[in-house]
Design an enzyme around this catalytic site. Structure first.
Site, PDB file in Angstrom:
ATOM      1  CB  SER A 199      -1.184   0.170   1.251  1.00  0.00           C
ATOM      2  OG  SER A 199      -1.572  -1.593   0.897  1.00  0.00           O
ATOM      3  CB  THR A 252      -3.746   4.303   1.598  1.00  0.00           C
ATOM      4  OG1 THR A 252      -3.369   3.558   1.827  1.00  0.00           O
ATOM      5  CG2 THR A 252      -4.680   5.600   0.886  1.00  0.00           C
TER       6      THR A 252
END
Length: 485
Positions: A199, A252
């Site tokens: 991620s 993120t």
């Protein structure tokens, strides 16, 4: 016998003639009603053509209005005491009405909104009799550009398909007209043999347009800091925000708010978000990392809250960090209500739009985080994954509605990668949606989807499969053009 036959033949001919006349009269009456009643389909079609400010949309709007006219007259006795305008508004409020050419009609805040096959939004003003008074094309609005960047962590194509199967109809993001495939590989995949991106590298690609190494946040392969969209937006006077159902310092949101060589250095990332960045609004989980930073927050003019209700105490010009759970947050997709006194993603999304809206525009990243969590081997749960995906999709609906009333807004919905290798082969019913359908314990290198809605977004999706860095490049180009205009 011949005389009797001729006599009967004349009688049959006469009866046939009478029946034919009756049928013609009925058809004439129906046609007259369709043409004259409430100005009729033909009249409305004529108005649609002559009122449009965009010649390319004339036929599409005509078809949409005509289709709804037919629905109205199919129930004429029921609807005859109701204006055609109110019928249209009511019908489009309860459901999005697709048109034959790929557009749709829907009602938002009492206004009829038409989105054509290119994703361009127009307001359709109706008279009470159903005639079109005006069609306003607002894609060239002079209001400042806004960007809503929504990322479903781990949300592969089959995650979305599973949500559709479970629901029994398309979910909100699937109704967005502009969509295409996105590649997600990182440099760890393309150059160093890793199986899939993580991620952090994916967020860096989406936020900066630079491919990097797994675990790197906001850095290139040589560990140089690279500017993210949040930093760029702030530099040109826009307000910025990041919303996540994970901890705010998770991979993120970190990719959009800071720079680090290791995504797992959560305490360091949290401190850098506070001391090195200028983000107007950060909401999510992670009290364990932010409770100890109150002095730094005060020094950098951040207001820290742990109760969502406290957000209303601060005006829109005051910076706020809200951590509403010790770790990651929990979402309830069934009715959008908070769990354990935590706000839902819908509530945080609504708050973000309200607080960030300003004359210079805003950029906000909104993550549905735990689609990924419940697709990993250790927390695997089809039920929980779907709950998280629906919570994310409900927030997407809020964003779509915002775009409809603020057409100078770009909405991007995508994923950082696919998680779990979800296989839906031969799955057609919700009863078949079980945990056993996940075939991989971690991330995969499968393409994901991007859905693009609002201003100029067809330009992103009309070239076939794109790379995740292309999304950043598209947004950056639009921000630069808006700043220069």
């Amino acid at each position: 016998m011949k005389k009797v036959y001729k006599k009967n033949q004349k009688g049959i001919t006469l009866i046939g003639l009478v029946v034919t006349i009756i049928v013609l009269l009925i058809l004439a009456g129906v046609s007259l009603r369709l043409v004259t009643g409430n100005n009729g389909i033909l009249k409305r079609a004529e108005n649609a053509v002559t009122s449009s400010n965009d010649a390319n949309d004339k036929e599409e709007i005509e078809l949409a209005i005509s289709a709804l006219s037919i629905a109205y007259y199919d129930n004429f006795e029921t609807n005859q005491n109701e204006t055609f305008k109110n019928f249209i508004l009511k019908k489009c409020e309860n459901e999005t009405i697709p048109t034959d050419t790929g557009g749709n009609l829907k009602t938002n805040n009492g206004k009829l909104i038409y989105t054509n096959s290119k994703g361009e939004t127009k307001y359709v003003e109706l008279l009470d009799n159903g005639s079109i008074a005006k069609i306003d094309s607002l894609t060239n609005s002079t209001e400042s550009l806004n960007v809503i960047y929504m990322i479903g962590d781990g949300m592969g194509k089959n995650h979305i398909k599973a949500a559709e199967i479970n629901k029994g109809s398309p979910i909100y993001m699937q109704t967005i007209p502009n969509q295409t495939d996105v590649t997600t590989y990182s440099l760890s995949v393309s150059q160093y043999g890793e199986y899939a991106t993580d991620s952090a590298a994916a967020a860096t690609a989406l936020a900066t347009g630079v491919k990097t190494i797994n675990y790197y946040v906001g850095k290139d392969e040589n560990q140089n800091n690279v500017q993210n969209l949040t930093e760029y937006a702030h530099s040109i006077g826009m307000k910025t925000g990041t919303i996540s159902t994970q901890t705010i310092c998770h991979a993120t949101p970190a990719g959009f708010t800071t720079h680090a060589s290791n995504r797992n250095n959560y305490s360091t990332i949290a401190e850098r978000q506070v001391t090195e960045q200028e983000v107007d609004l950060m909401l999510g989980g992670g009290q364990q990392y932010y409770d100890s930073l109150t002095e730094q927050m005060l020094a950098h003019e951040y207001n820290y809250i742990t109760d969502f209700s406290e957000l209303s105490k601060y005006n829109k010009n005051q910076k706020v960090i809200g951590a509403f759970s010790w770790g990651r947050m929990t979402q309830d997709s069934s009715n959008g209500s908070p769990i354990n006194a935590e706000p839902s993603l819908v509530q945080m999304t609504q708050a973000a739009f309200s607080r960030l809206e300003n004359e210079n525009g805003f950029l906000v990243m909104i993550e549905g985080s735990d689609i990924d969590t419940y697709s990993h081997i250790y927390d695997r749960s089809m039920t929980n994954m779907l709950n998280e995906l629906y919570a994310f999709d409900n927030a997407i609906k809020v964003a779509m509605d915002y775009v409809d009333t603020h057409p100078n807004t770009i909405l991007i919905v995508t994923a950082d990668h696919e998680t779990g290798g979800l296989n839906l082969e031969n799955v057609t019913t919700k009863e078949q949606l079980t945990d056993d359908l996940f075939t991989n314990y971690n991330h995969t290198n499968e393409n994901v989807m991007v859905y693009a809605y609002g201003r100029d977004t067809e330009q992103l999706t009309n070239h076939g499969t794109i790379d995740n860095t292309d999304i950043h490049n598209f947004i950056k180009q639009k921000l630069q053009a808006s700043n220069e205009s």
